[in-house]
Design a protein around this motif. Structure first.
Motif, PDB file in Angstrom:
ATOM      1  N   UNK A 106      -5.071   4.698  -4.614  1.00  0.00           N
ATOM      2  CA  UNK A 106      -6.105   3.744  -4.967  1.00  0.00           C
ATOM      3  C   UNK A 106      -5.493   2.444  -5.464  1.00  0.00           C
ATOM      4  N   UNK A 107      -6.353   1.480  -5.769  1.00  0.00           N
ATOM      5  CA  UNK A 107      -5.875   0.217  -6.331  1.00  0.00           C
ATOM      6  C   UNK A 107      -6.766  -0.130  -7.518  1.00  0.00           C
ATOM      7  N   UNK A 108      -6.717   0.763  -8.522  1.00  0.00           N
ATOM      8  CA  UNK A 108      -7.580   0.632  -9.683  1.00  0.00           C
ATOM      9  C   UNK A 108      -6.921   0.039 -10.905  1.00  0.00           C
ATOM     10  N   UNK A 109      -5.691  -0.441 -10.782  1.00  0.00           N
ATOM     11  CA  UNK A 109      -5.040  -1.081 -11.922  1.00  0.00           C
ATOM     12  C   UNK A 109      -5.734  -2.387 -12.283  1.00  0.00           C
ATOM     13  N   UNK A 110      -5.532  -2.839 -13.482  1.00  0.00           N
ATOM     14  CA  UNK A 110      -6.170  -4.073 -13.931  1.00  0.00           C
ATOM     15  C   UNK A 110      -5.765  -5.246 -13.040  1.00  0.00           C
ATOM     16  N   UNK A 111      -6.754  -5.887 -12.426  1.00  0.00           N
ATOM     17  CA  UNK A 111      -6.500  -7.039 -11.569  1.00  0.00           C
ATOM     18  C   UNK A 111      -6.007  -6.712 -10.179  1.00  0.00           C
ATOM     19  N   UNK A 112      -5.964  -5.422  -9.798  1.00  0.00           N
ATOM     20  CA  UNK A 112      -5.410  -5.043  -8.498  1.00  0.00           C
ATOM     21  C   UNK A 112      -6.431  -5.076  -7.367  1.00  0.00           C
ATOM     22  N   UNK A 113      -7.687  -4.792  -7.665  1.00  0.00           N
ATOM     23  CA  UNK A 113      -8.683  -4.590  -6.617  1.00  0.00           C
ATOM     24  C   UNK A 113      -8.787  -5.791  -5.683  1.00  0.00           C
ATOM     25  N   UNK A 114      -8.843  -6.990  -6.220  1.00  0.00           N
ATOM     26  CA  UNK A 114      -9.013  -8.183  -5.388  1.00  0.00           C
ATOM     27  C   UNK A 114      -7.788  -8.473  -4.523  1.00  0.00           C
ATOM     28  N   UNK A 144       0.839  -1.195   0.000  1.00  0.00           N
ATOM     29  CA  UNK A 144       0.000   0.000   0.000  1.00  0.00           C
ATOM     30  C   UNK A 144       0.877   1.249   0.000  1.00  0.00           C
ATOM     31  N   UNK A 145       0.540   2.211  -0.851  1.00  0.00           N
ATOM     32  CA  UNK A 145       1.337   3.442  -0.978  1.00  0.00           C
ATOM     33  C   UNK A 145       0.505   4.654  -0.579  1.00  0.00           C
TER      34      UNK A 145
END
Length: 495
Positions: A443-451, A342-343
């Motif tokens: 945030x964590x909106x990159x492709x495949x990042x949310x899960x 987490x950043x």
């Protein structure tokens, strides 16, 4: 302003805690905390079993979580490594003249939105003022100063060059701001949501690895809209989920900005005064033992190691602090991943005190966006204070030298530079803060990042419940912090 020696010029707004080297020992403590005075809302006190709760961290999340817990009848103690409570909520008065002040952290809040935050504002009867720093703004783009109207014209010219909006987009924009154009294509997906904290399991899981640009394309977006909205690298599920949250909280309509008169730290001060000596400052958590029937926390106070046990731990510490704490048994891999990855935004805030509103001589505004490596924005704060002097807040990237920020301001100021009469500078570099490293989480909106992050970031594990602004579904500072605090208090109360 004449030449000023560096040591006199840059003032530190926060006094760091003094480390003390003492022989280590171990004390075992038990709770002897009394319930709060009988001035709390008794209707909120539950009839269930009274629990003993340790709250880790005395930022606004930890404070409000502890406050909610004592209102529900539980025994609470708060541990914080710093010598002050409030965390990233920090108002500065010292070093400024004539009653001026500024907020180094947590600069404003909105309405609509901030539901739990407003609850405390009203309960504590704190005076609130409008916050106008985004109005009458000038923005520097390619070495040219643009008014908001000029930027709008530039935006419209770009849309024409891209072929213009289609009919449905044009109709939508007749009654909606251009900043909400994405809602035209994302709102049709909102019907399946029933819980703003649950984006998974509602039929959209496959969209986590689909770029949101594909949703715009599927919806028939024009080339102009597709270019403006972008989204090639943003998960469609994440974008839809965040848009749904904004919609539910009223952010897709106009919202107003506010701040607390005298500084936003007044709210955390109120929470702290109600918690009193339940807050133990200068107590760094070293180890957490997560047992089947309770939790034990080892911490250091004045060089001496101590232990305290309770039924639950409300962990409102940042991941930057959690990385340094031994937790046994080891947390699941998904929690460790969050701690490691987490950043947070890294920002330096700089307050300039000037002798006058010098920009009025130039018939210009002080709400300026520079887009400069050493100076992003500047605006006036505490304008209600009755003095000719003014305090100006500037933002710069973490680690920025405030002297360089002043140089950039002098160099790029859109008026007569000789009118600038800055006489004082205060600085707070959050990237260098020992206890609150950084500002809002990314945030964590990159492709495949949310899960990889959600919902693990907020999921309890054993006797540990996780709070803090970084654990909420939308990282909007004090809103996220108070939301997570109320969630954790309810989880522990109902456990």
């Amino acid at each position: 302003m004449g030449q000023i020696e560096r040591r006199d010029f840059i003032k530190k707004a926060v006094v760091g805690s003094i480390g003390t080297i003492l022989p280590y020992g171990v004390d075992n403590e038990v709770f002897d905390v009394k319930l709060p005075p009988e001035n709390h809302d008794k209707t909120q006190i539950t009839a269930g079993k009274k629990k003993k709760v340790i709250v880790g961290g005395a930022g606004i999340s930890g404070l409000s979580c502890a406050y909610e817990l004592i209102k529900k009848g539980h025994e609470v103690i708060v541990l914080d490594a710093s010598g002050r409570y409030g965390g990233a909520v920090l108002s500065v008065h010292d070093g400024l003249a004539d009653g001026l002040y500024a907020d180094f952290g947590a600069e404003n809040f909105t309405r609509p939105g901030y539901k739990n935050y407003w609850k405390y504002i009203e309960e504590f009867n704190l005076p609130v003022l409008p916050y106008f720093h985004r109005e009458n703004r000038l923005t520097r783009i390619d070495n040219i100063w643009y008014t908001d109207e000029m930027q709008k014209e530039k935006y419209e010219q770009r849309i024409k060059q891209l072929g213009g909006f289609n009919k449905s987009e044009s109709r939508y924009l007749e009654s909606n701001p251009s900043s909400n154009l994405e809602m035209l294509y994302l709102k049709p997906y909102f019907d399946k949501f029933s819980d703003e904290y649950q984006p998974f399991g509602i039929g959209y899981d496959h969209l986590e690895k689909v770029p949101v640009s594909e949703i715009y394309k599927k919806g028939g977006a024009s080339n102009a809209a597709s270019s403006i909205l972008g989204g090639n690298n943003t998960s469609a599920l994440y974008a839809i989920w965040q848009a749904y949250i904004r919609h539910k909280r009223g952010y897709d309509d106009d919202f107003e900005l506010f701040h607390i008169k005298g500084g936003n730290q007044r709210l955390t001060n109120e929470l702290g005064s109600r918690l009193g000596t339940r807050i133990k400052l200068g107590c760094k958590i070293l180890e957490i033992k997560n047992g089947e029937t309770g939790v034990t926390v080892k911490y250091r106070e004045f060089g001496k190691e101590k232990e305290i046990s309770a039924d639950y731990l409300a962990c409102c510490l940042r991941t930057t602090a959690l990385r340094t704490i031994k937790i046994t048994p080891q947390l699941p891999d998904e929690k460790i991943f969050i701690f490691d990855n987490l950043a947070y935004d890294q920002t330096t805030r700089i307050v300039f005190q000037a002798r006058s509103k010098f920009w009025l001589k130039d018939n210009t505004t002080i709400n300026l966006t520079f887009n400069h490596p050493a100076l992003r924005t500047i605006w006036e704060v505490a304008d209600e204070v009755d003095t000719k002097r003014v305090s100006l807040m500037a933002k710069a990237p973490g680690g920025t030298n405030p002297l360089r920020t002043l140089e950039a301001f002098r160099e790029l100021y859109p008026g007569n530079r000789s009118n600038i009469d800055i006489e004082q500078v205060l600085v707070k570099d959050w990237s260098a803060d020992e206890f609150v490293n950084g500002c809002e989480r990314h945030g964590f909106g990159g492709l495949g990042e949310l899960s990889k992050f959600w919902p693990h970031i907020m999921t309890p594990h054993g006797r540990i419940h996780f709070g803090g602004a970084h654990t909420d579904n939308r990282s909007w500072g004090m809103e996220a912090a108070t939301n997570s605090a109320n969630r954790v208090a309810l989880e522990i109360d109902q456990a």
